[in-house]
Design a protein around this motif. Sequence first.
Motif, PDB file in Angstrom:
ATOM      1  N   GLN A 170       0.836  -1.209   0.000  1.00  0.00           N
ATOM      2  CA  GLN A 170       0.000   0.000   0.000  1.00  0.00           C
ATOM      3  C   GLN A 170       0.868   1.255   0.000  1.00  0.00           C
ATOM      4  O   GLN A 170       0.559   2.231  -0.671  1.00  0.00           O
ATOM      5  CB  GLN A 170      -0.905   0.005   1.228  1.00  0.00           C
ATOM      6  N   LEU A 171       1.978   1.180   0.758  1.00  0.00           N
ATOM      7  CA  LEU A 171       2.816   2.382   0.889  1.00  0.00           C
ATOM      8  C   LEU A 171       3.447   2.771  -0.441  1.00  0.00           C
ATOM      9  O   LEU A 171       3.389   3.934  -0.852  1.00  0.00           O
ATOM     10  CB  LEU A 171       3.906   2.148   1.931  1.00  0.00           C
ATOM     11  N   PHE A 172       4.055   1.788  -1.151  1.00  0.00           N
ATOM     12  CA  PHE A 172       4.726   2.227  -2.388  1.00  0.00           C
ATOM     13  C   PHE A 172       3.716   2.567  -3.478  1.00  0.00           C
ATOM     14  O   PHE A 172       3.983   3.418  -4.328  1.00  0.00           O
ATOM     15  CB  PHE A 172       5.814   1.231  -2.839  1.00  0.00           C
ATOM     16  N   THR A 173       2.539   1.926  -3.429  1.00  0.00           N
ATOM     17  CA  THR A 173       1.498   2.306  -4.398  1.00  0.00           C
ATOM     18  C   THR A 173       1.071   3.751  -4.188  1.00  0.00           C
ATOM     19  O   THR A 173       1.004   4.546  -5.130  1.00  0.00           O
ATOM     20  CB  THR A 173       0.273   1.388  -4.238  1.00  0.00           C
ATOM     21  N   MET A 174       0.807   4.088  -2.928  1.00  0.00           N
ATOM     22  CA  MET A 174       0.318   5.443  -2.672  1.00  0.00           C
ATOM     23  C   MET A 174       1.430   6.475  -2.782  1.00  0.00           C
ATOM     24  O   MET A 174       1.185   7.621  -3.145  1.00  0.00           O
ATOM     25  CB  MET A 174      -0.343   5.523  -1.289  1.00  0.00           C
ATOM     26  N   HIS A 175       2.669   6.075  -2.478  1.00  0.00           N
ATOM     27  CA  HIS A 175       3.777   7.020  -2.662  1.00  0.00           C
ATOM     28  C   HIS A 175       3.859   7.442  -4.131  1.00  0.00           C
ATOM     29  O   HIS A 175       3.911   8.629  -4.436  1.00  0.00           O
ATOM     30  CB  HIS A 175       5.095   6.400  -2.212  1.00  0.00           C
ATOM     31  N   GLY A 176       3.829   6.458  -5.035  1.00  0.00           N
ATOM     32  CA  GLY A 176       3.905   6.786  -6.458  1.00  0.00           C
ATOM     33  C   GLY A 176       2.695   7.564  -6.931  1.00  0.00           C
ATOM     34  O   GLY A 176       2.813   8.608  -7.578  1.00  0.00           O
ATOM     35  N   THR A 177       1.505   7.077  -6.588  1.00  0.00           N
ATOM     36  CA  THR A 177       0.280   7.737  -7.034  1.00  0.00           C
ATOM     37  C   THR A 177       0.220   9.174  -6.518  1.00  0.00           C
ATOM     38  O   THR A 177      -0.121  10.100  -7.252  1.00  0.00           O
ATOM     39  CB  THR A 177      -0.946   6.939  -6.538  1.00  0.00           C
ATOM     40  N   GLY A 198      -1.867  -2.055  -5.689  1.00  0.00           N
ATOM     41  CA  GLY A 198      -1.448  -2.714  -6.929  1.00  0.00           C
ATOM     42  C   GLY A 198      -0.389  -1.938  -7.680  1.00  0.00           C
ATOM     43  O   GLY A 198      -0.283  -2.079  -8.897  1.00  0.00           O
ATOM     44  N   ALA A 199       0.397  -1.116  -7.003  1.00  0.00           N
ATOM     45  CA  ALA A 199       1.427  -0.268  -7.592  1.00  0.00           C
ATOM     46  C   ALA A 199       0.796   0.868  -8.415  1.00  0.00           C
ATOM     47  O   ALA A 199      -0.358   0.761  -8.842  1.00  0.00           O
ATOM     48  CB  ALA A 199       2.390  -1.047  -8.478  1.00  0.00           C
ATOM     49  N   TRP A 200       1.567   1.956  -8.610  1.00  0.00           N
ATOM     50  CA  TRP A 200       0.960   3.107  -9.289  1.00  0.00           C
ATOM     51  C   TRP A 200       0.645   2.796 -10.747  1.00  0.00           C
ATOM     52  O   TRP A 200      -0.143   3.495 -11.375  1.00  0.00           O
ATOM     53  CB  TRP A 200       1.846   4.355  -9.168  1.00  0.00           C
ATOM     54  N   GLY A 233      -0.701  -0.112 -11.656  1.00  0.00           N
ATOM     55  CA  GLY A 233      -1.937  -0.892 -11.613  1.00  0.00           C
ATOM     56  C   GLY A 233      -2.022  -2.037 -12.599  1.00  0.00           C
ATOM     57  O   GLY A 233      -3.061  -2.227 -13.227  1.00  0.00           O
ATOM     58  N   TYR A 234      -0.927  -2.799 -12.747  1.00  0.00           N
ATOM     59  CA  TYR A 234      -0.957  -3.890 -13.714  1.00  0.00           C
ATOM     60  C   TYR A 234      -2.034  -4.906 -13.353  1.00  0.00           C
ATOM     61  O   TYR A 234      -2.193  -5.284 -12.199  1.00  0.00           O
ATOM     62  CB  TYR A 234       0.402  -4.597 -13.756  1.00  0.00           C
ATOM     63  N   SER A 235      -2.736  -5.376 -14.373  1.00  0.00           N
ATOM     64  CA  SER A 235      -3.615  -6.510 -14.212  1.00  0.00           C
ATOM     65  C   SER A 235      -2.723  -7.751 -14.169  1.00  0.00           C
ATOM     66  O   SER A 235      -1.712  -7.800 -14.861  1.00  0.00           O
ATOM     67  CB  SER A 235      -4.552  -6.576 -15.410  1.00  0.00           C
ATOM     68  N   PRO A 236      -3.046  -8.777 -13.391  1.00  0.00           N
ATOM     69  CA  PRO A 236      -4.250  -9.003 -12.590  1.00  0.00           C
ATOM     70  C   PRO A 236      -4.234  -8.376 -11.200  1.00  0.00           C
ATOM     71  O   PRO A 236      -5.223  -8.514 -10.490  1.00  0.00           O
ATOM     72  CB  PRO A 236      -4.289 -10.528 -12.484  1.00  0.00           C
ATOM     73  N   LEU A 237      -3.139  -7.715 -10.797  1.00  0.00           N
ATOM     74  CA  LEU A 237      -3.130  -7.135  -9.446  1.00  0.00           C
ATOM     75  C   LEU A 237      -4.282  -6.154  -9.267  1.00  0.00           C
ATOM     76  O   LEU A 237      -4.870  -6.040  -8.205  1.00  0.00           O
ATOM     77  CB  LEU A 237      -1.797  -6.426  -9.182  1.00  0.00           C
TER      78      LEU A 237
END
Lengths: 651, 194
Positions: free
Chosen positions: A74-81, A141-143, A145-149
């Motif tokens: 969650q942290l690295f996804t939101m950091h990037g986003t 799912g990272a900034w 957002g690759y599927s299937p994540l």
Amino acid sequence: MATIVEAPPIAPSPPAPRGGIWGWLTSVDHKKIGIMYGISAFIFFVLGGIEALVIRWQLAVPDGTLVNEEVYNQLFTMHGTTMVFLFVMPVSAAFGNYFVPIMIGARDVAFPRLNALSFWIFISGGIFISSSFFLGGFPDGAWVGYSPLSTQSEVIRMDFWAIGLLILGVASLLGAVNFITTIFTMRAPGMTLFRMPVFVWMQLVVAFLLAFSLPLVTVGLFQVILDRNFGTLFYDAATGGDPILWQHLFWLFGHPEVYILILPAMGIVSEVLPTFSRKPLFGYQFVVFAGAAIGFLGFGVWAHHMFTSGLGPVAETAFGLMTMTIAVPTGIKIFNWVGTMWGGNISFTTPMLFSIGFVAMFTIGGLSGVTHSIVPADTQQHDSYYVVAHFHYVLFGGAVFGIFAGVYYWFGKVFGRMLDETIGKWHFWLMFVGFNLTFAPMHLLGLNGMPRRIATYGDGLGWNYWNFMATIGSFIIALSILVFLINAVRSYRRGVEAGADPWDGRTLEWTTSSPPADFNFAEVPVVEAIDDFWYKKYGEDEDHLPVRLDSNPLDPSALAPDADHHVHLPSPSYYPIMLALGIVTLAYGFLWIPAGFLVMAIGLGIMLLAIFGWALEDIDHPMGDRDHEGGGNDGGDGDEEPAGVGSEGSE
Amino acid sequence: MAAEVAHTTTAGLDIRKTAMWAFLASELMFFGALISTFLLYRGRTNGGPDAHELFDIPFTSISSFVLLMSSLTMVLAHNAWERNDQRQLRLWLLSTAGLGMVFLGGQFFEFSTFVHEGLKLDTSPFGSSFYMLTGFHGAHVAVGVLMLSAMVIVSYRVGLTKSRGMNVELVALYWHFVDIIWIVIFTVVYLLQV
């Protein structure tokens, strides 16, 4: 001449201009909107920075235990986003909003209400995504957002992400349409396209990039939302769906997005370097065309993010070559910036230091970028910390340094008081050292095989030392931001008064008072050259050295700030913030269907009310016919709705 | 007079038309991505019905013809607006909206037939991408119908005169754009797939 007859009033009058919080909420003034963009972007910057610090704390030593894998994702996804969509983009919009109209000699943007709508949609989208923290956890799912994540996790986190990005996309698209129109139609007399400041040019390129790239990721995001909620099979490999399609759609947007992030910073630097070198920008046309070329080529290199997804040798070769090509216009710019400083009368002020830092750091990031264009090398570097190092050199060493150059350069113009130079230099050097200590070691970590997006790493892999150093560096960056915040608060209260033209500037914003009056210019300027203001201040002697002329080319508003200049402005409006509220209510409702249907209905109702109110709003009331005022500002209708009644009377 | 002068700026461009063109350029990319998705997934039927079994070209040709005729009535509406003929303007605006609704009715009929024949949103990537593409186009037509209807109301209330009627031109631009997109969809999605 025909007689002008007032249109019959069919909607409530807009609110009268007033101060206080209500004045900000209903404002359609591009300067107030710019300030709101800037402040909210910095709040998100601090949030994204805290996420980064937790990440670095976790990775400081092997087998970190501060957070578990779930939280780390969650942290690295939101950091990037957060950093991409909620900091760098809006802060560029902040500078664009505040300075593009002033730099082209206009009194506002083409569609002031639409401009306010962009801001309020942005802020509601930002709050929407961030509020996921309290409603089941951040997206994970990272900034990218690759599927299937992004499509196959059951919890609503990635719905927050996909819908939030859609909302932010609407804000950016409306902003882009507004800026294209403003720059094409609202320029002051004599301000031809090739007399515009480079910053304005870069904002124009960015607006086109947004207009052409956002719809692509919009389609992808809709597909993700449909897959998650309505059972479509776009990204379901088992039934013939193709997750690689998402990668194409995302990077077709995502790579132009990289230039959306960096070009405004390049524009800022192209304003700062000439001012403090006391020389014109070296090769103005080349810098402009290089910027446009980057914009064009930026659409042809997206697949270099996908070299490991099995594109085949032909596609990989083509995209590798295109990626090398895009280094050419970038290199042209770097040489032009160096050429600007060459032989100049340089003063090392804080904005100048940040600009030079930008050029140096961006060059390093650009060079490591070229290494990614070589497919076999990229295959080794892919998803390693080498990539993390690369894009932080271009986006932090590049974009963020450029942004701070702009903050130090223009703070006095916006708030009337200068940022403190001594504290500013502390800020710069702390940030410069901290930045390099954090991200330079990541090149080595990546080449030594450390993958990105891992929550911990084992002892004995040879990664301990540089990870610890990077963590120390990140806390030095945090300290530098703290120094900046202290500087900002202190200088806002009791900094040195800026005056109209503190840096002996070259462009139109320095002819107005600091801060500029609501109407920007009491007299619409007439432009005769690139760097018009400079040539109205300085002539040349026989050695082509500048000689101060006995002239005072400031705008009357700067000379006599208290005089009444009789300029009519668009009235404030309730409807932009109301429409944004309706949109975000609709989005929250969507997440909890079927119970959310009621919330969605409320949101839709608010939207309809706002749209009708907007279309029927008597925007000229009570300020009268500002259309008769000079050529610069025609203001007014930001509506695409058909019923834009109430603008002018009929014949 | 004043308003006409005011809308033309230093560059000689109308601000609202410039904005509309920029917006439509963006829309073009939107539909481009939707059509590309469809082309990628056209053969991936996951055991469900394919284009051959489903598409009824004569029927869709007629509804396409109806939509194209609405462009003609839109031109007539624009012409009436230029002559400041409110009665004719309303007539042609209503005809345009009516033809748009006939097209939407045809699309509704087509969708329900396809669902009946076994192609649902979640049947196959082919179905998902077909419904998404044509659905988004239909949504654009529906928005256009709403705008046209609103203009008719405004014409009754205060009259769409030339000085304030810039909006007739904007809606016309939008409407023609949506029609042109349909020509592409009809060719690429229907004609080339059977």
